[in-house]
Design a protein around this motif. Sequence first.
Motif, mmCIF file in Angstrom:
data_model
loop_
_atom_site.group_PDB
_atom_site.id
_atom_site.type_symbol
_atom_site.label_atom_id
_atom_site.label_comp_id
_atom_site.label_asym_id
_atom_site.label_seq_id
_atom_site.Cartn_x
_atom_site.Cartn_y
_atom_site.Cartn_z
ATOM 1 N N ALA A 180 1.203 -0.955 -0.095
ATOM 2 C CA ALA A 180 -0.185 0.044 -0.281
ATOM 3 C C ALA A 180 0.797 1.302 0.073
ATOM 4 O O ALA A 180 2.074 1.536 0.844
ATOM 5 N N CYS A 192 -8.708 -0.497 3.582
ATOM 6 C CA CYS A 192 -9.147 -1.138 2.368
ATOM 7 C C CYS A 192 -10.298 -2.599 2.570
ATOM 8 O O CYS A 192 -9.315 -3.640 3.067
ATOM 9 N N ILE A 235 -2.543 -3.127 -3.916
ATOM 10 C CA ILE A 235 -3.701 -2.774 -3.427
ATOM 11 C C ILE A 235 -5.171 -1.541 -4.264
ATOM 12 O O ILE A 235 -5.693 -1.049 -3.747
ATOM 13 N N ASN A 251 -3.249 2.675 5.583
ATOM 14 C CA ASN A 251 -4.079 2.151 3.739
ATOM 15 C C ASN A 251 -4.670 0.911 3.888
ATOM 16 O O ASN A 251 -5.235 0.611 2.879
#
Length: 182
Positions: free
Chosen positions: A8, A81, A35, A77
């Motif tokens: 990420a 997700c 990602i 992050n």
Amino acid sequence: MKSLVFLADGFEECEALVTVDLLRRAGITVDMVSINDQLMVHGSHGVQIKADLLLKDADISAYDVVILPGGKVGTANLDKCDAVKKAVLAHYNAGKLTCAICAAPSVLGHLGILKDKYYTCFPSFHDESYGGKFMMVPAVADGNVVTGRGMSASLEFAREILKKLIGDKELAKVEYGVQYYR
């Protein structure tokens, strides 16, 4: 044996790449999975890495190991997700090796994976709500979970993963190849 490293934006470069390097030296397939919607991922210190594939194209169930590198921004992050969290939880619940280092064990903690486990992480990311036993050591393996404390523990983290995947003789070859010493 196949492993996956989630990348990420804001990931800690050494935590990801030292782990990828040691696993590949041991002959383990490692896919770096972005990602993001693009293969280029920006590390926390300005290093750009081209991932092998995008999360939307990865069949997470085909992997034996999933690895989450830290980095404060990268971990945030990963943690926001939903696809990553769903995949990590399914992977763990299937009894497969689930690994995180530095800030990233907090993602495991939020998912309930650290409950009743010995674990480590960057100290400021430890939280009693995880329900596990925090240890101030470089790396910890407990069942199908491996955690590492931070960037300087990247080698020990990768070694703990390898201890779960290969024999002592193969590990000794990898250690000799990188001139590992205690």
